[in-house]
Design a protein around this motif. Structure first.
Motif, mmCIF file in Angstrom:
data_model
loop_
_atom_site.group_PDB
_atom_site.id
_atom_site.type_symbol
_atom_site.label_atom_id
_atom_site.label_comp_id
_atom_site.label_asym_id
_atom_site.label_seq_id
_atom_site.Cartn_x
_atom_site.Cartn_y
_atom_site.Cartn_z
ATOM 1 N N PHE A 186 6.060 31.980 14.503
ATOM 2 C CA PHE A 186 6.240 31.073 13.370
ATOM 3 C C PHE A 186 6.640 29.675 13.841
ATOM 4 O O PHE A 186 6.028 28.676 13.451
ATOM 5 N N GLY A 187 7.683 29.584 14.671
ATOM 6 C CA GLY A 187 8.163 28.280 15.139
ATOM 7 C C GLY A 187 7.128 27.524 15.955
ATOM 8 O O GLY A 187 6.993 26.307 15.824
ATOM 9 N N THR A 188 6.397 28.244 16.782
ATOM 10 C CA THR A 188 5.349 27.611 17.592
ATOM 11 C C THR A 188 4.253 27.057 16.697
ATOM 12 O O THR A 188 3.760 25.942 16.914
ATOM 13 N N LEU A 189 3.874 27.829 15.694
ATOM 14 C CA LEU A 189 2.849 27.369 14.751
ATOM 15 C C LEU A 189 3.332 26.121 14.019
ATOM 16 O O LEU A 189 2.585 25.152 13.868
ATOM 17 N N LEU A 190 4.564 26.145 13.585
ATOM 18 C CA LEU A 190 5.115 25.012 12.845
ATOM 19 C C LEU A 190 5.130 23.747 13.696
ATOM 20 O O LEU A 190 4.753 22.668 13.236
ATOM 21 N N ILE B 260 -4.345 27.088 11.200
ATOM 22 C CA ILE B 260 -3.499 28.220 11.583
ATOM 23 C C ILE B 260 -4.329 29.244 12.343
ATOM 24 O O ILE B 260 -3.896 29.778 13.363
ATOM 25 N N TRP B 261 -5.535 29.510 11.855
ATOM 26 C CA TRP B 261 -6.426 30.468 12.528
ATOM 27 C C TRP B 261 -6.689 30.016 13.965
ATOM 28 O O TRP B 261 -6.629 30.813 14.896
ATOM 29 N N ILE B 262 -6.977 28.728 14.149
ATOM 30 C CA ILE B 262 -7.236 28.200 15.493
ATOM 31 C C ILE B 262 -6.008 28.389 16.378
ATOM 32 O O ILE B 262 -6.125 28.853 17.515
ATOM 33 N N GLU B 263 -4.844 28.028 15.881
ATOM 34 C CA GLU B 263 -3.621 28.144 16.681
ATOM 35 C C GLU B 263 -3.355 29.594 17.079
ATOM 36 O O GLU B 263 -3.033 29.871 18.241
ATOM 37 N N ILE B 264 -3.506 30.520 16.140
ATOM 38 C CA ILE B 264 -3.268 31.929 16.466
ATOM 39 C C ILE B 264 -4.320 32.418 17.462
ATOM 40 O O ILE B 264 -3.999 33.135 18.410
ATOM 41 N N GLN C 53 11.817 39.428 16.495
ATOM 42 C CA GLN C 53 10.894 38.300 16.506
ATOM 43 C C GLN C 53 9.510 38.778 16.095
ATOM 44 O O GLN C 53 9.033 39.807 16.568
ATOM 45 N N SER C 54 8.896 38.026 15.203
ATOM 46 C CA SER C 54 7.570 38.394 14.721
ATOM 47 C C SER C 54 6.497 37.599 15.437
ATOM 48 O O SER C 54 6.689 36.426 15.761
ATOM 49 N N ASN D 222 4.761 22.262 6.452
ATOM 50 C CA ASN D 222 6.152 22.628 6.221
ATOM 51 C C ASN D 222 6.305 24.147 6.265
ATOM 52 O O ASN D 222 5.324 24.880 6.121
ATOM 53 N N PRO D 223 7.520 24.634 6.495
ATOM 54 C CA PRO D 223 7.744 26.081 6.630
ATOM 55 C C PRO D 223 7.265 26.900 5.432
ATOM 56 O O PRO D 223 6.718 27.989 5.598
#
Length: 107
Positions: free
Chosen positions: A42-46, A31-35, A80-81, A53-54
């Motif tokens: 949220f949806g992009t990360l998922l 998650i850290w890498i993706e951000i 949107q967050s 999973n969500p």
């Protein structure tokens, strides 16, 4: 004998254990890498992390927020967050880089 004292690593074991505790989550590093790469919705990360999973994503994001590694910002118009790294979160790059170098050499 003086040489050994110079090579002694001084660290606060409690602090190191706390960092390991924060980063030990299965998805935290991913998650850290993706951000850090700009995938901060949220949806992009998922979508970018197959198998996540969500519920696990929400839990991991809350953990990262609680530890002040990321900040959640909500657009008042669109509701949107987005999630962005804090200065503390950005500073993890050097730790992950060093871990990668170590892993390339020894793992």
């Amino acid at each position: 004998m003086g040489e050994n004292k110079k090579n002694t690593i001084k660290c606060n074991l409690a602090s190191v254990i706390h960092v390991i505790h924060i980063l030990k989550g299965k998805w935290i590093f991913n998650i850290w890498i993706e951000i850090s790469n700009g995938n901060n919705h949220f949806g992009t990360l998922l979508r970018s992390l197959p198998g996540l999973n969500p519920r696990s994503l929400a839990h991991s994001l809350k953990t990262l927020e609680k530890e002040n590694i990321i900040i959640k910002e909500t657009n008042s118009l669109s509701q949107q967050s987005t999630y962005n790294l804090t200065e503390k979160g950005k500073s993890l790059k050097c730790i992950f880089t060093d871990m990668n170098i170590w892993a390339d050499k020894y793992a």
